[in-house]
Design an enzyme around this catalytic site. Structure first.
Site, PDB file in Angstrom:
ATOM      1  N   ASP A 129       1.015  -0.884   0.139  1.00  0.00           N
ATOM      2  CA  ASP A 129      -0.067   0.269  -0.158  1.00  0.00           C
ATOM      3  C   ASP A 129       1.117   1.694   0.157  1.00  0.00           C
ATOM      4  OD1 ASP A 129       0.808   0.042   2.453  1.00  0.00           O
ATOM      5  OD2 ASP A 129      -1.302  -0.007   3.747  1.00  0.00           O
ATOM      6  N   HIS A 130       0.193   2.755   0.004  1.00  0.00           N
ATOM      7  CA  HIS A 130       1.524   3.599   0.493  1.00  0.00           C
ATOM      8  C   HIS A 130       2.189   3.541   1.346  1.00  0.00           C
ATOM      9  CE1 HIS A 130      -2.301   4.017   2.510  1.00  0.00           C
ATOM     10  NE2 HIS A 130      -1.702   4.708   3.067  1.00  0.00           N
ATOM     11  N   CYS A 184       3.021  -3.129   3.882  1.00  0.00           N
ATOM     12  CA  CYS A 184       1.822  -1.944   4.509  1.00  0.00           C
ATOM     13  C   CYS A 184       2.701  -1.208   5.479  1.00  0.00           C
ATOM     14  CB  CYS A 184       1.256  -2.311   4.637  1.00  0.00           C
ATOM     15  SG  CYS A 184       0.682  -4.100   6.326  1.00  0.00           S
ATOM     16  N   GLY A 185       2.436  -0.433   5.777  1.00  0.00           N
ATOM     17  CA  GLY A 185       3.128   0.259   7.635  1.00  0.00           C
ATOM     18  C   GLY A 185       3.363  -0.948   8.915  1.00  0.00           C
ATOM     19  N   THR A 186       2.412  -1.795   8.954  1.00  0.00           N
ATOM     20  CA  THR A 186       2.406  -2.638   9.982  1.00  0.00           C
ATOM     21  C   THR A 186       2.985  -4.047   9.766  1.00  0.00           C
ATOM     22  OG1 THR A 186       0.522  -2.992  10.420  1.00  0.00           O
ATOM     23  CG2 THR A 186       1.432  -1.907  11.813  1.00  0.00           C
ATOM     24  N   GLY A 187       2.350  -4.218   8.322  1.00  0.00           N
ATOM     25  CA  GLY A 187       2.631  -5.688   8.516  1.00  0.00           C
ATOM     26  C   GLY A 187       1.591  -7.161   8.611  1.00  0.00           C
ATOM     27  N   GLY A 229      -1.820  -5.756   8.619  1.00  0.00           N
ATOM     28  CA  GLY A 229      -2.986  -5.996   7.214  1.00  0.00           C
ATOM     29  C   GLY A 229      -3.027  -6.853   6.062  1.00  0.00           C
ATOM     30  N   HIS A 234       9.771 -23.749   9.929  1.00  0.00           N
ATOM     31  CA  HIS A 234       8.408 -24.486  11.035  1.00  0.00           C
ATOM     32  C   HIS A 234       7.088 -24.016  10.369  1.00  0.00           C
ATOM     33  CE1 HIS A 234      10.760 -24.760  15.222  1.00  0.00           C
ATOM     34  NE2 HIS A 234      11.570 -25.266  13.832  1.00  0.00           N
ATOM     35  N   ASN A 235       7.056 -22.519   9.383  1.00  0.00           N
ATOM     36  CA  ASN A 235       5.802 -22.752   8.582  1.00  0.00           C
ATOM     37  C   ASN A 235       5.510 -22.591   7.621  1.00  0.00           C
ATOM     38  OD1 ASN A 235       6.215 -19.881  11.453  1.00  0.00           O
ATOM     39  ND2 ASN A 235       4.909 -21.661  11.483  1.00  0.00           N
ATOM     40  N   ARG A 289       7.083   1.376   8.556  1.00  0.00           N
ATOM     41  CA  ARG A 289       6.929   1.607   9.398  1.00  0.00           C
ATOM     42  C   ARG A 289       7.597   1.440  10.932  1.00  0.00           C
ATOM     43  NH1 ARG A 289       1.088   3.517   8.175  1.00  0.00           N
ATOM     44  NH2 ARG A 289       1.054   5.523   7.348  1.00  0.00           N
ATOM     45  N   ARG A 342       8.147 -32.927  11.536  1.00  0.00           N
ATOM     46  CA  ARG A 342       6.852 -32.907  12.009  1.00  0.00           C
ATOM     47  C   ARG A 342       6.163 -31.831  11.904  1.00  0.00           C
ATOM     48  NH1 ARG A 342      11.476 -31.077  15.032  1.00  0.00           N
ATOM     49  NH2 ARG A 342      10.794 -28.148  16.762  1.00  0.00           N
ATOM     50  N   HIS A 343       7.033 -30.897  11.270  1.00  0.00           N
ATOM     51  CA  HIS A 343       6.078 -29.761  10.539  1.00  0.00           C
ATOM     52  C   HIS A 343       5.272 -29.874   9.518  1.00  0.00           C
ATOM     53  CE1 HIS A 343       9.029 -27.386  13.652  1.00  0.00           C
ATOM     54  NE2 HIS A 343       9.733 -27.911  12.590  1.00  0.00           N
ATOM     55  N   ARG A 386       1.765 -30.262  10.879  1.00  0.00           N
ATOM     56  CA  ARG A 386       0.909 -29.026  11.057  1.00  0.00           C
ATOM     57  C   ARG A 386       0.312 -28.357  10.297  1.00  0.00           C
ATOM     58  NH1 ARG A 386       6.176 -29.158  15.861  1.00  0.00           N
ATOM     59  NH2 ARG A 386       5.040 -30.820  16.730  1.00  0.00           N
TER      60      ARG A 386
HETATM   61  C1  RB5 Z   1      -1.921   2.830   6.437  1.00  0.00           C
HETATM   62  O1  RB5 Z   1      -1.801   4.171   7.055  1.00  0.00           O
HETATM   63  C2  RB5 Z   1      -1.966   1.684   7.413  1.00  0.00           C
HETATM   64  O2  RB5 Z   1      -3.275   1.014   8.502  1.00  0.00           O
HETATM   65  C3  RB5 Z   1      -1.289   0.190   6.829  1.00  0.00           C
HETATM   66  O3  RB5 Z   1      -0.175   0.181   6.012  1.00  0.00           O
HETATM   67  C4  RB5 Z   1      -1.208  -1.194   7.654  1.00  0.00           C
HETATM   68  O4  RB5 Z   1      -0.421  -1.152   8.813  1.00  0.00           O
HETATM   69  C5  RB5 Z   1      -2.172  -1.681   8.335  1.00  0.00           C
HETATM   70  O5  RB5 Z   1      -2.194  -3.277   8.640  1.00  0.00           O
END
Ligand code: RB5
Length: 149
Positions: free
Chosen positions: A8-9, A65-68, A70, A98-99, A109, A132-133, A136
């Site tokens: 995303d942006h 994305c910002g946090t990974g 979403g 493992h996954n 971010r 073993r993985h 699962r």
């Molecule tokens: C966008 O502002 C932010 O919500 C998105 O990049 C992400 O972090 C969502 O999980």
């Protein structure tokens, strides 16, 4: 290995660096957006890449994305996709060993550029251990069979 990338942006600038890294390493890849100067919903871009991993057209995806978070939530709605947000070399390593992670999600971010590129490198270079993985992972497949339409 064929990799689908998307962001995303909030993840766009880091995604560009990751794409440059993949090109430098000679790893086949294609980007599914977003482009520069767009403000978008991460869900739509997770879908564009995850659907291609789910279909088998691409082996893996890297989503930023910002946090990974979403991106991971959305990508995991696609059958066969095992999306893992990785914040460190250790989580990247374990997500593969493992996954059998086939979709790396990164938070632009949260991690620095050096950390992100290191996570990408470890995630690409680490093999799945199986054994073993696999029992699962098979249970995850079974959940998909019972719950996905
Ligand atoms: C966008 O502002 C932010 O919500 C998105 O990049 C992400 O972090 C969502 O999980």
């Amino acid at each position: 290995m064929k990799i689908a990338t998307a962001s995303d942006h909030a993840g766009y600038e880091l995604k560009k660096e990751i794409i440059a890294y993949l090109s430098e390493k000679g790893i086949q890849h294609e980007d599914f957006g977003c482009g520069p100067d767009e403000k978008v919903d991460y869900v739509d871009y997770a879908e564009k890449a995850a659907t291609r991993v789910s279909s088998g057209e691409y082996d893996r995806a890297i989503l930023v994305c910002g946090t990974g978070l979403g991106m991971a939530i959305a990508a995991n709605k696609f059958k066969g996709v095992r999306a893992t947000p990785c914040l460190s070399d250790f989580t990247a390593e374990m997500s593969r060993k493992h996954n059998d992670s086939n979709c790396l999600t990164i938070g632009a971010r949260i991690v620095s550029l050096d950390e992100a590129l290191s996570v990408v490198r470890v995630w690409l270079e680490t093999e799945y251990e199986g054994g073993r993985h696999q029992t699962r992972i098979d249970k995850i497949f079974d959940i998909e069979e019972r719950n996905f339409k």
